[in-house]
Design a protein around this motif. Structure first.
Motif, short mmCIF file in Angstrom:
data_model
loop_
_atom_site.label_atom_id
_atom_site.label_comp_id
_atom_site.label_asym_id
_atom_site.label_seq_id
_atom_site.Cartn_x
_atom_site.Cartn_y
_atom_site.Cartn_z
N GLY A 56 0.56 -1.21 0.14
CA GLY A 56 0.11 -0.05 0.14
C GLY A 56 0.86 1.27 0.05
O GLY A 56 0.47 2.06 -0.73
N GLU A 59 2.26 1.81 -3.36
CA GLU A 59 1.47 2.16 -4.37
C GLU A 59 1.06 3.78 -4.21
O GLU A 59 1.06 4.51 -5.12
N ASN A 64 -0.86 5.95 -7.14
CA ASN A 64 -1.93 4.86 -7.36
C ASN A 64 -2.78 4.72 -6.12
O ASN A 64 -2.71 3.65 -5.25
N THR A 65 -3.52 6.04 -5.82
CA THR A 65 -4.14 6.03 -4.55
C THR A 65 -5.19 4.99 -4.32
O THR A 65 -5.36 4.39 -3.16
N ALA A 66 -6.13 4.68 -5.40
CA ALA A 66 -7.12 3.49 -5.28
C ALA A 66 -6.36 2.03 -4.96
O ALA A 66 -6.85 1.48 -4.03
N LYS A 67 -5.29 1.81 -5.59
CA LYS A 67 -4.58 0.34 -5.53
C LYS A 67 -3.99 0.71 -4.02
O LYS A 67 -4.09 -0.20 -3.39
N LEU A 69 -5.19 2.18 -1.54
CA LEU A 69 -6.27 1.79 -0.55
C LEU A 69 -6.90 0.46 -0.29
O LEU A 69 -7.02 -0.12 0.67
N ASP A 70 -6.90 -0.07 -1.63
CA ASP A 70 -7.16 -1.44 -1.66
C ASP A 70 -6.24 -2.48 -0.93
O ASP A 70 -6.43 -3.31 -0.05
N TYR A 71 -4.87 -1.99 -0.99
CA TYR A 71 -3.92 -2.93 -0.11
C TYR A 71 -4.13 -2.87 1.10
O TYR A 71 -3.95 -3.54 2.23
N ARG A 73 -6.84 -1.72 2.91
CA ARG A 73 -7.83 -2.44 3.40
C ARG A 73 -7.72 -4.15 3.56
O ARG A 73 -8.38 -4.52 4.59
N GLN A 74 -7.22 -4.48 2.73
CA GLN A 74 -6.67 -5.87 2.82
C GLN A 74 -5.67 -6.21 4.18
O GLN A 74 -6.23 -7.08 4.79
N GLU A 77 -7.81 -5.98 7.30
CA GLU A 77 -8.75 -7.19 7.41
C GLU A 77 -7.97 -8.22 8.07
O GLU A 77 -8.45 -8.99 8.78
#
Length: 108
Positions: A56, A59, A64-67, A69-71, A73-74, A77
């Motif tokens: 994250g 990225e 690559n903000t969206a990518k 944020l995805d990392y 969030r993962q 979790e």
């Protein structure tokens, strides 16, 4: 016997170093390898979560903000699931199982 968690930990640290040097491609390669090694290892989810967090950061550095944020969030979790397991199954106090290293209990 191969120490998969140790190898993933070393790759994660390498990725962190490469990121700090601005070597994004090398950082990504090391961090993805670290994550791939331990993604499905119950005992190494902390290392997996750490690799996801660093991916994250990578990225985010690349813009690559969206990518990113995805990392993140993962990673959240994964790390929250570890925290839940620790609350549900607290580690045994030291000395109860003297032949088992304390590290084994801290991963639960």
């Amino acid at each position: 016997k191969q120490d998969i968690e140790g190898e993933a930990f070393a790759l994660s640290r390498l990725g962190e170093l490469e990121l700090s040097l601005g070597n994004f491609e090398a950082a990504e390669k090391a961090l993805l390898a670290a994550a791939d090694l331990v993604q499905y290892s119950d005992y190494a989810q902390n290392t997996y979560g750490e690799a996801l967090t660093k991916l994250g950061k990578l990225e985010a550095e690349k813009g690559n903000t969206a990518k990113a944020l995805d990392y993140f969030r993962q990673a959240k979790e994964v790390l929250n699931s570890i925290s839940f397991l620790k609350r549900k199954n607290p580690p045994a106090p030291p000395g109860i199982f003297p032949s088992v290293p304390a590290k084994v209990f801290s991963a639960v």
